[in-house]
Scaffold this motif. Structure first.
Motif, PDB file in Angstrom:
ATOM      1  N   HIS A  82      -5.516   0.710  -8.894  1.00  0.00           N
ATOM      2  CA  HIS A  82      -6.047  -0.890  -7.949  1.00  0.00           C
ATOM      3  C   HIS A  82      -6.555  -1.900  -8.496  1.00  0.00           C
ATOM      4  O   HIS A  82      -6.506  -2.688  -8.192  1.00  0.00           O
ATOM      5  CB  HIS A  82      -6.844  -0.319  -6.668  1.00  0.00           C
ATOM      6  CG  HIS A  82      -5.859   0.725  -5.964  1.00  0.00           C
ATOM      7  ND1 HIS A  82      -5.309   2.157  -5.709  1.00  0.00           N
ATOM      8  CD2 HIS A  82      -4.788   0.257  -4.640  1.00  0.00           C
ATOM      9  CE1 HIS A  82      -5.154   2.568  -4.286  1.00  0.00           C
ATOM     10  NE2 HIS A  82      -4.594   2.007  -3.629  1.00  0.00           N
ATOM     11  N   GLU A  83      -7.841  -1.331  -9.441  1.00  0.00           N
ATOM     12  CA  GLU A  83      -8.482  -1.925 -10.785  1.00  0.00           C
ATOM     13  C   GLU A  83      -7.502  -2.573 -11.219  1.00  0.00           C
ATOM     14  O   GLU A  83      -8.423  -3.791 -11.717  1.00  0.00           O
ATOM     15  CB  GLU A  83      -9.593  -1.245 -10.721  1.00  0.00           C
ATOM     16  CG  GLU A  83     -10.920  -2.022 -11.323  1.00  0.00           C
ATOM     17  CD  GLU A  83     -11.598  -1.792 -11.833  1.00  0.00           C
ATOM     18  OE1 GLU A  83     -12.588  -1.768 -12.973  1.00  0.00           O
ATOM     19  OE2 GLU A  83     -12.446   0.212 -11.503  1.00  0.00           O
ATOM     20  N   LEU A  89      -4.142  -3.859 -11.192  1.00  0.00           N
ATOM     21  CA  LEU A  89      -3.375  -5.488 -10.369  1.00  0.00           C
ATOM     22  C   LEU A  89      -4.466  -5.772  -9.539  1.00  0.00           C
ATOM     23  O   LEU A  89      -4.460  -6.738 -10.230  1.00  0.00           O
ATOM     24  CB  LEU A  89      -3.410  -4.402  -9.298  1.00  0.00           C
ATOM     25  CG  LEU A  89      -1.579  -3.255  -9.672  1.00  0.00           C
ATOM     26  CD1 LEU A  89      -1.532  -2.656  -8.470  1.00  0.00           C
ATOM     27  CD2 LEU A  89      -0.740  -4.601 -10.228  1.00  0.00           C
ATOM     28  N   GLN A  90      -5.835  -5.616  -9.676  1.00  0.00           N
ATOM     29  CA  GLN A  90      -6.416  -5.906  -9.469  1.00  0.00           C
ATOM     30  C   GLN A  90      -7.410  -6.844 -10.535  1.00  0.00           C
ATOM     31  O   GLN A  90      -7.101  -8.721 -10.203  1.00  0.00           O
ATOM     32  CB  GLN A  90      -7.957  -6.076  -8.696  1.00  0.00           C
ATOM     33  CG  GLN A  90      -8.006  -5.012  -7.224  1.00  0.00           C
ATOM     34  CD  GLN A  90      -9.074  -4.117  -7.162  1.00  0.00           C
ATOM     35  OE1 GLN A  90      -9.813  -4.016  -7.815  1.00  0.00           O
ATOM     36  NE2 GLN A  90      -8.939  -3.824  -5.513  1.00  0.00           N
ATOM     37  N   ASP A 123      -7.730   4.137 -12.196  1.00  0.00           N
ATOM     38  CA  ASP A 123      -7.890   3.174 -11.166  1.00  0.00           C
ATOM     39  C   ASP A 123      -6.527   2.240 -10.764  1.00  0.00           C
ATOM     40  O   ASP A 123      -6.706   0.984 -11.776  1.00  0.00           O
ATOM     41  CB  ASP A 123      -9.352   2.557 -10.867  1.00  0.00           C
ATOM     42  CG  ASP A 123      -8.958   1.916  -9.562  1.00  0.00           C
ATOM     43  OD1 ASP A 123      -8.433   2.357  -8.797  1.00  0.00           O
ATOM     44  OD2 ASP A 123     -10.220   2.246  -9.052  1.00  0.00           O
ATOM     45  N   ILE A 127       2.214   2.067  -3.334  1.00  0.00           N
ATOM     46  CA  ILE A 127       1.012   2.186  -4.735  1.00  0.00           C
ATOM     47  C   ILE A 127       0.900   4.199  -3.814  1.00  0.00           C
ATOM     48  O   ILE A 127       0.375   4.373  -4.599  1.00  0.00           O
ATOM     49  CB  ILE A 127      -0.137   1.732  -4.411  1.00  0.00           C
ATOM     50  CG1 ILE A 127       0.252  -0.501  -4.866  1.00  0.00           C
ATOM     51  CG2 ILE A 127      -1.247   2.245  -4.652  1.00  0.00           C
ATOM     52  CD1 ILE A 127       0.991   0.019  -6.412  1.00  0.00           C
ATOM     53  N   LYS A 128       0.824   4.189  -3.219  1.00  0.00           N
ATOM     54  CA  LYS A 128       0.412   5.519  -2.442  1.00  0.00           C
ATOM     55  C   LYS A 128       1.668   6.409  -2.932  1.00  0.00           C
ATOM     56  O   LYS A 128       1.491   7.655  -3.141  1.00  0.00           O
ATOM     57  CB  LYS A 128       0.649   5.420  -1.038  1.00  0.00           C
ATOM     58  CG  LYS A 128       0.014   6.963  -0.415  1.00  0.00           C
ATOM     59  CD  LYS A 128      -0.018   7.021   0.929  1.00  0.00           C
ATOM     60  CE  LYS A 128      -0.376   8.250   1.685  1.00  0.00           C
ATOM     61  NZ  LYS A 128       1.008  10.010   1.013  1.00  0.00           N
ATOM     62  N   ASP A 130      -9.716  -3.511 -14.849  1.00  0.00           N
ATOM     63  CA  ASP A 130     -10.092  -4.578 -14.288  1.00  0.00           C
ATOM     64  C   ASP A 130      -9.546  -5.752 -15.513  1.00  0.00           C
ATOM     65  O   ASP A 130      -8.794  -6.694 -15.421  1.00  0.00           O
ATOM     66  CB  ASP A 130     -11.192  -5.046 -13.904  1.00  0.00           C
ATOM     67  CG  ASP A 130     -11.038  -6.784 -13.998  1.00  0.00           C
ATOM     68  OD1 ASP A 130     -11.092  -6.781 -12.453  1.00  0.00           O
ATOM     69  OD2 ASP A 130     -11.271  -7.499 -14.381  1.00  0.00           O
ATOM     70  N   ASP A 146       0.564  -1.366   0.513  1.00  0.00           N
ATOM     71  CA  ASP A 146      -0.100  -0.020  -0.291  1.00  0.00           C
ATOM     72  C   ASP A 146       0.296   1.027   0.026  1.00  0.00           C
ATOM     73  O   ASP A 146       0.507   2.250  -0.484  1.00  0.00           O
ATOM     74  CB  ASP A 146      -0.583  -0.278   0.903  1.00  0.00           C
ATOM     75  CG  ASP A 146      -2.050  -1.055   1.054  1.00  0.00           C
ATOM     76  OD1 ASP A 146      -2.065  -1.474   0.147  1.00  0.00           O
ATOM     77  OD2 ASP A 146      -3.149  -1.590   2.510  1.00  0.00           O
TER      78      ASP A 146
END
Length: 448
Positions: free
Chosen positions: A221-222, A224-225, A219, A57-58, A386, A54
């Motif tokens: 995060h999406e 990477l998800q 996004d 990523i931040k 995604d 985290d």
């Protein structure tokens, strides 16, 4: 979701072909996952979707926020994997004509040596407010270095030294690389790390690709998800029927063994063009060694049906085709009816544009199959972060498997040094002075 349809590989490939090589494919998969394969020191990409903390990523998001708030333009300086991943993500996910509110326009520099492009871009930037992001794993790439020199010279005329340093972000390997040393010496405080165990062409899911995505408002995060979801499939499943990464790699390898030495990636949406360029580098640099490897080419459909379509239909049968398409697209455009029907196209009236494009793909796949071109189709469910993450990881995993099946190291690129030896010798690099006379003699013999 990403789907792979291999129905049109038959009868060129038969179910028994997959069964015969399945043990070999699984063995290679286990070598890769156990980190015992060729190039084992460069396997950091395998875990990028899940290993970045985290805090890391931040740092990316904070750096992206700083650049986005600072100026209306961001110039990304890099070549190959240092720019293709981020560029392809932006093209795929960002509407081409819509203004990006509170987001800078991203420009690219240092991805070739065109003096005309360089001159025009620098002329444009003279009257603009901009920031710069320099991306280079080694720090000594010629195109990147020249572009950064040109930008620094121009920025020095526009901004104070302190302000210029605040407008530059450097992404390079930690340690004692040339770009890192320069950044430290010149007191550039905005720095992010390029992972040491990740090669440039496999770096899209690292800081290298995530920073440009974040600046453009994607996004991450999406992304990477999605990549993590595909990673789970590729790493945990051993059945070629359910592991899309293994099945794609196995199909390519089988076709190669049957004399199909060229793979044409046919892109059925304009948003996929730069993904095609990213794919081309990934597969070309990973497989093309020891006189082996499938040659990767791309066509943009339906545009290239009016140029390369003839060859694909009736040319030499040494190729196979992979169609790449997006399933769920905006479907609001309807073809109208013309009273006079001067173009004889009234049979299309009432059809939605996306249905026509989908039908063109189906018709092309069938025609090429009947013309002797085995083909398969990779379908992306929709243009989303995604799905993009899933696609990136799928192709990275597949090329690792297919390269290892070919018994090459998919994670190095020793051949690219050959042209550099000639180039640096001719341009006066002292380290290559011993080659200059020899290279000049060869060139004179060839060109007079």
């Amino acid at each position: 979701m990403i789907k792979l349809n291999t129905n049109l590989l038959s009868p060129f490939l038969r179910p028994g072909d997959y069964k015969l090589i399945a043990p070999q494919v699984r063995a290679v998969q286990q070598q890769l996952l156990a980190r015992t394969c060729k190039g084992r020191k460069m396997l950091g990409w395998l875990d990028l979707p899940v290993r970045q903390t985290d805090q890391e990523i931040k740092k990316i998001l904070d750096a992206a926020g700083h650049l986005a708030a600072k100026a209306p333009y961001l110039v990304i300086v890099g070549i190959g994997g240092s720019y293709l991943g981020g560029c392809s993500a932006i093209e795929f996910l960002q509407p081409e004509w819509e203004p990006r509110e509170n987001r800078p326009t991203i420009l690219f520099f240092g991805h070739h040596l065109s003096s005309a492009y360089s001159t025009e871009l620098l002329k444009f930037l003279q009257d603009q407010d901009y920031c710069v992001c320099v991306i280079s794993k080694s720090g000594s790439t010629v195109e990147t270095g020249i572009a950064f020199r040109l930008l620094r010279r121009q920025m020095a005329k526009k901004y104070s030294a302190k302000e210029m340093r605040d407008r530059v972000l450097i992404i390079t390997e930690p340690g004692d690389g040339s770009l890192r040393r320069f950044a430290e010496t010149e007191h550039y405080t905005h720095q992010l790390d390029h992972p040491e165990d990740v090669g440039g062409r496999f770096s899209v899911l690292s800081t290298v690709g995530l920073l440009p995505m974040a600046v453009s408002g994607i996004d991450i995060h999406e992304v990477l998800q999605g990549a993590a979801a595909m990673r789970s499939i590729c790493m945990k499943q051993t059945d070629l029927k359910t592991n899309i990464g293994l099945r794609y790699a196995a199909g390519r390898y089988l076709l190669y063994r049957k004399g199909r030495f060229i793979e044409n990636l046919s892109l059925f949406d304009s948003s996929l063009q730069m993904i095609g360029e990213w794919w081309r580098q990934l597969f070309g640099e990973s497989e093309g060694k020891n006189r082996r490897g499938v040659f990767p080419s791309t066509t943009m459909m339906t545009t290239d049906l009016h140029s390369m379509g003839q060859y694909l239909q009736q040319g030499r049968r040494m190729l196979f085709e992979t169609f790449l398409r997006v399933q769920n697209q905006p479907d609001r455009l309807v073809v109208g009816k013309s009273p006079k029907n001067a173009d004889n196209l009234n049979f299309l009236a009432g059809n939605r544009m996306e249905r026509i494009n989908r039908t063109a793909w189906e018709a092309t796949a069938l025609a090429h199959h009947e013309g002797g071109v085995p083909n398969m189709t990779v379908t992306i469910d929709r243009r989303s972060p995604d799905c993009l993450g899933r696609l990136f990881y799928l192709f990275e995993f597949s090329v690792a498997i297919s390269g290892l099946l070919l018994r090459v190291n998919p994670f190095d690129q020793p051949g690219v040094q050959e042209y550099k030896n000639n180039m640096f010798a001719m341009l006066g690099d002292p380290k290559y002075a011993h080659l200059k006379a020899q290279v000049k003699k060869k060139l004179k013999k060839l060109y007079g």
